[in-house]
Design an enzyme around this catalytic site. Sequence first.
Site, PDB file in Angstrom:
ATOM      1  N   CYS A   1       0.836  -1.204   0.000  1.00 34.30           N
ATOM      2  CA  CYS A   1       0.000   0.000   0.000  1.00 34.30           C
ATOM      3  C   CYS A   1       0.868   1.250   0.000  1.00 34.30           C
ATOM      4  O   CYS A   1       1.723   1.425   0.868  1.00 34.30           O
ATOM      5  CB  CYS A   1      -0.909  -0.002   1.227  1.00 34.30           C
ATOM      6  SG  CYS A   1      -1.901   1.496   1.391  1.00 34.30           S
TER       7      CYS A   1
ATOM      8  N   TYR B   1      -7.622   5.145  -9.042  1.00 35.80           N
ATOM      9  CA  TYR B   1      -7.379   4.199  -7.945  1.00 35.80           C
ATOM     10  C   TYR B   1      -8.342   3.017  -8.016  1.00 35.80           C
ATOM     11  O   TYR B   1      -7.943   1.863  -7.837  1.00 35.80           O
ATOM     12  CB  TYR B   1      -7.532   4.930  -6.612  1.00 35.80           C
ATOM     13  CG  TYR B   1      -7.311   4.062  -5.400  1.00 35.80           C
ATOM     14  CD1 TYR B   1      -6.058   3.541  -5.104  1.00 35.80           C
ATOM     15  CD2 TYR B   1      -8.363   3.770  -4.529  1.00 35.80           C
ATOM     16  CE1 TYR B   1      -5.846   2.751  -3.977  1.00 35.80           C
ATOM     17  CE2 TYR B   1      -8.161   2.988  -3.393  1.00 35.80           C
ATOM     18  CZ  TYR B   1      -6.904   2.479  -3.134  1.00 35.80           C
ATOM     19  OH  TYR B   1      -6.704   1.701  -2.018  1.00 35.80           O
TER      20      TYR B   1
ATOM     21  N   GLU C   1       0.982  -0.119  -7.095  1.00 32.75           N
ATOM     22  CA  GLU C   1       1.033   1.115  -6.313  1.00 32.75           C
ATOM     23  C   GLU C   1       2.497   1.398  -6.014  1.00 32.75           C
ATOM     24  O   GLU C   1       3.176   0.573  -5.396  1.00 32.75           O
ATOM     25  CB  GLU C   1       0.247   0.963  -5.013  1.00 32.75           C
ATOM     26  CG  GLU C   1      -1.239   0.810  -5.213  1.00 32.75           C
ATOM     27  CD  GLU C   1      -2.025   0.866  -3.907  1.00 32.75           C
ATOM     28  OE1 GLU C   1      -1.469   1.353  -2.898  1.00 32.75           O
ATOM     29  OE2 GLU C   1      -3.184   0.413  -3.906  1.00 32.75           O
TER      30      GLU C   1
ATOM     31  N   ASP D   1      -3.173  -7.105   2.387  1.00 36.29           N
ATOM     32  CA  ASP D   1      -3.467  -6.423   1.130  1.00 36.29           C
ATOM     33  C   ASP D   1      -3.130  -7.370  -0.023  1.00 36.29           C
ATOM     34  O   ASP D   1      -1.963  -7.719  -0.225  1.00 36.29           O
ATOM     35  CB  ASP D   1      -2.662  -5.134   1.002  1.00 36.29           C
ATOM     36  CG  ASP D   1      -3.069  -4.095   2.034  1.00 36.29           C
ATOM     37  OD1 ASP D   1      -4.267  -4.046   2.385  1.00 36.29           O
ATOM     38  OD2 ASP D   1      -2.200  -3.331   2.485  1.00 36.29           O
TER      39      ASP D   1
ATOM     40  N   TYR E   1      -0.073  -4.684  -5.134  1.00 36.74           N
ATOM     41  CA  TYR E   1       0.708  -4.737  -3.906  1.00 36.74           C
ATOM     42  C   TYR E   1       2.001  -5.538  -4.073  1.00 36.74           C
ATOM     43  O   TYR E   1       2.649  -5.869  -3.085  1.00 36.74           O
ATOM     44  CB  TYR E   1      -0.133  -5.332  -2.778  1.00 36.74           C
ATOM     45  CG  TYR E   1      -1.391  -4.552  -2.496  1.00 36.74           C
ATOM     46  CD1 TYR E   1      -1.340  -3.217  -2.097  1.00 36.74           C
ATOM     47  CD2 TYR E   1      -2.646  -5.139  -2.652  1.00 36.74           C
ATOM     48  CE1 TYR E   1      -2.498  -2.495  -1.859  1.00 36.74           C
ATOM     49  CE2 TYR E   1      -3.811  -4.427  -2.410  1.00 36.74           C
ATOM     50  CZ  TYR E   1      -3.732  -3.108  -2.010  1.00 36.74           C
ATOM     51  OH  TYR E   1      -4.872  -2.387  -1.768  1.00 36.74           O
TER      52      TYR E   1
ATOM     53  N   CYS F   1      -2.187   1.760   7.691  1.00 32.94           N
ATOM     54  CA  CYS F   1      -0.883   1.385   7.137  1.00 32.94           C
ATOM     55  C   CYS F   1      -0.667  -0.092   7.414  1.00 32.94           C
ATOM     56  O   CYS F   1      -0.472  -0.493   8.566  1.00 32.94           O
ATOM     57  CB  CYS F   1       0.254   2.205   7.746  1.00 32.94           C
ATOM     58  SG  CYS F   1       1.889   1.706   7.130  1.00 32.94           S
TER      59      CYS F   1
ATOM     60  N   CYS G   1      19.057  -5.361   6.086  1.00 31.97           N
ATOM     61  CA  CYS G   1      19.672  -5.324   4.761  1.00 31.97           C
ATOM     62  C   CYS G   1      21.029  -4.654   4.883  1.00 31.97           C
ATOM     63  O   CYS G   1      21.129  -3.525   5.375  1.00 31.97           O
ATOM     64  CB  CYS G   1      18.797  -4.557   3.781  1.00 31.97           C
ATOM     65  SG  CYS G   1      19.539  -4.362   2.149  1.00 31.97           S
TER      66      CYS G   1
END
Length: 218
Positions: free
Chosen positions: A54, A86, A98, A133, A138, A201, A210
Site C-alpha cells: 500500500c 485508484y 502502487e 493487502d 501490492y 498502514c 539489509c
Amino acid sequence: MFSLRRKTEMPAPGQALPGRDEPLATAERHFVNGRPLQGPYPDGMQLALFGLGCFWGAERKFWQAGEGVFVTAVGYAGGATPNPTYEEVCSGLTGHNEVVLVAFDPARLSYEALLKTFWESHDPTQGMRQGNDIGTQYRSGIYVFDAAQRAAAEASRAQYGRALAAGGYAPVTTEIVDAPPFYFAEDYHQQYLARNPAGYCGLGGTGVACQIGTGVAA
C-alpha cells in the site's frame, strides 16, 4: 474465489482497462515539505521508483529516509492502462502497481540507502500481496532508471535474498524492470499519512537487516 484469482493475476493482453488520455488531477505541492510534487526538480536530482505494498505507508518510509530526499509522490506504474484511477487499479484489470516516486540528491543520499529502506520496510517474499493487502497492485518491485540502478538493485536483491533465506523466509519475488511510465495518483493519496496520521498502514518488514551500502558482507 474468481475475484481473488483475478486480482492476483496480471490481466492478459486485451483485457486491461482502456484508461484515458489526460492525467488525473493531483496535488501541486508536497504536503510535508511544500516542494513541487511534479517538478521541475532541481539540477542534480535523480529519480527512484519502488513498489512495496500500500503506497500510503510506503511513501512515508521514503519521505522520512533522510534530508537527501527532495520530494516523494505516489502513483501507478507497471501496467497497461494509461492514467488509471485508484478504483481501476484496485480492480486488478490495469496491471499497475502502487508505487512511490522519489526525487533525491545523490550527493546527500545514495541509491543504496533507498534500497535499504525498500527492503527493510516490507516482506518481499509474498508475491501479489503484502500482508492482508492482496492484488497485483501490492507486488514488490524496483523500477530502475539506468544501468547503475539496475546493478545496485540486483546486487541488493541477491544479498537480501540470502539474508532472508537464512532467517527461514521463502525466495524473494521482487521484480526488477526498467522504469515504466509513472502516473501520479489522485490528490487525496499524496502524503496520505501526513494528512491522516491515524490512517491505515498495513506495511510491515521482516525484521531482517539489509546490509547493502553498509560495507558489511551479507
